[in-house]
Design a protein around this motif. Structure first.
Motif, short mmCIF file in Angstrom:
data_model
loop_
_atom_site.label_atom_id
_atom_site.label_comp_id
_atom_site.label_asym_id
_atom_site.label_seq_id
_atom_site.Cartn_x
_atom_site.Cartn_y
_atom_site.Cartn_z
N HIS A 111 17.76 0.28 -0.73
CA HIS A 111 16.34 0.06 -0.98
C HIS A 111 16.01 -1.42 -1.02
O HIS A 111 14.89 -1.82 -0.68
N GLN A 114 15.69 -2.32 2.58
CA GLN A 114 14.58 -1.59 3.20
C GLN A 114 13.61 -1.16 2.11
O GLN A 114 13.74 -0.05 1.57
N PRO A 115 12.66 -2.03 1.75
CA PRO A 115 11.77 -1.73 0.62
C PRO A 115 10.97 -0.46 0.83
O PRO A 115 10.57 -0.12 1.94
N THR A 116 10.74 0.25 -0.28
CA THR A 116 9.97 1.48 -0.25
C THR A 116 8.50 1.19 0.04
O THR A 116 7.93 0.23 -0.47
N LYS A 117 7.89 2.02 0.87
CA LYS A 117 6.47 1.87 1.15
C LYS A 117 5.67 2.21 -0.10
O LYS A 117 5.90 3.23 -0.74
N ARG A 118 4.73 1.34 -0.44
CA ARG A 118 3.97 1.49 -1.68
C ARG A 118 2.48 1.61 -1.36
O ARG A 118 1.90 0.75 -0.70
N GLN A 162 6.55 -7.67 2.67
CA GLN A 162 8.00 -7.65 2.51
C GLN A 162 8.44 -6.70 1.41
O GLN A 162 9.55 -6.16 1.44
N GLY A 164 6.80 -3.87 0.66
CA GLY A 164 6.42 -2.50 0.96
C GLY A 164 4.95 -2.17 0.79
O GLY A 164 4.54 -1.02 1.01
N HIS A 166 0.97 -2.03 1.72
CA HIS A 166 0.31 -1.96 3.02
C HIS A 166 -1.21 -1.72 2.93
O HIS A 166 -1.89 -1.70 3.96
N THR A 234 6.91 -5.69 -7.17
CA THR A 234 7.43 -4.36 -7.48
C THR A 234 7.92 -4.31 -8.93
O THR A 234 7.75 -3.30 -9.61
#
Length: 349
Positions: A111, A114-118, A162, A164, A166, A234
């Motif tokens: 994780h 590859q950061p989690t989409k938030r 970066q 996550g 959007h 985060t």
């Protein structure tokens, strides 16, 4: 930080329980906590194998095989810092704890890379005049002044991407077309950017009343657009949710040493003397996390500053807290700040 609650065991668990958790959750680790949720140790399949080789039984307490002194990260550690710890000690996962050793999450190598989409909305205030940076801002809004090879607002949005995030909302007032023309709807960055425009300045909190009704019902991150920072948003968000706050203000600790001896007196008599004392303060970074209810409390067209809004929430018995960041942060308000940003940006990413 996701799914970590599925790998938590109590100190009374057995080695068999730990193996089942490790196998079921696929995170390759189990976390052992006491009744107060304080981390007592970690268990990997390697720990279990080594325990079995020295005649441990599967029904023995997990404490027999757990690592009772695991490497951990603090909630204030950045993603980069977590990666450095995992790389140094060859770890696939790193428990995240607070200053009391209470478990707050689990950072995994997967994780972290590859950061989690938030889906949490990010609201950036970009409508100021930047009068202290004139003549640079005579023909350019302050958030669009270049720092290095791109505008300071672009650095800020890149930081969020970066991590996550959007969904972006930008508040404009002064020369809004320059911001809109540069970022558009965000599709070139594979994100969504929507704008709200202040016809007249509404204060640091009033623009919240202009946000659309279809805002995601999730905590919202709000901040000024003239900041250069490495704050891990985060971790800020996780702290806000863990504490159950209505609003969270991100603060920094500032030290100020008086270069002279300070004299305390009463009725012309000296009562105390302190030589060159150092005073410590917490300062507001202009970064907040707000609950959906807090956001909705600001009505359209109402002029209000953020400190006033937070005071109103506290009067309503809402929990308003702080998150102390030790990450890089620079408020670009004066010409000396802008010059420092130009020097710092080379080591920023």
């Amino acid at each position: 930080m996701t799914e970590w609650s599925n790998v938590v065991l109590t100190t009374g668990a057995s080695i068999r329980d730990a193996m089942r958790v490790i196998d079921r959750a696929a995170l390759r680790i189990a976390l052992v906590c006491d009744e107060q949720q304080r981390l007592q140790g970690t268990v990997t399949d390697g720990d279990i194998r080594r325990g079995l080789l020295v005649d441990c039984n599967m029904d023995d307490p997990v404490a027999r095989v757990m690592n009772s002194q695991p490497k951990t990260a603090r909630i204030t550690d950045s993603r980069t810092q977590c990666l450095k710890i995992m790389d140094k000690y060859d770890l696939l996962a790193l428990p995240v704890v607070n200053e009391w050793g209470e478990l707050l999450g689990l950072e995994t190598l997967h994780h972290a890379l590859q950061p989690t989409k938030r889906d949490n909305p990010v609201f950036i205030m970009a409508g100021g005049f930047g009068t202290r940076l004139r003549p640079l801002t005579d023909h350019c809004p302050k958030p669009m002044l270049p720092v290095g090879e791109k505008p300071m607002l672009a650095h800020l949005i890149d930081r969020f991407i970066q991590l996550g995030f959007h969904r972006f909302y930008i508040s404009t007032h002064y020369m809004p077309e320059q911001i809109r023309d540069y970022f558009g709807d965000g599709s070139q960055l594979d994100v969504s950017i929507r704008y709200v425009h202040e016809e007249t300045p509404l204060g640091t909190g009033g623009a919240l009343g202009l946000l659309p009704n279809d805002l995601p019902q999730l905590p919202l991150i709000m901040m000024n657009g003239d900041v250069l920072t490495k704050v891990d948003f985060t971790h800020l968000l996780a702290h806000h949710e863990q504490q159950g706050f209505d609003a969270t203000m991100c603060v920094r600790e500032l030290e100020h040493q008086v270069p002279f001896g300070v004299i305390e007196s009463k009725d012309l008599l000296i009562t105390g003397m302190v030589e060159k004392p150092t005073y410590r303060y917490r300062i507001n970074t202009g970064i907040y996390v707000l609950s959906p209810d807090c956001v909705a409390s600001v009505k359209t067209g109402v002029q209000i500053d953020m400190p006033t809004l937070l005071e109103l929430r506290m009067e309503q018995q809402k929990k308003v807290g702080i998150y102390t960041s030790h990450d890089y942060w620079l408020d670009i308000g004066r010409m000396t700040d802008y010059q420092k940003a130009q020097a710092d940006i080379h080591n920023f990413n």
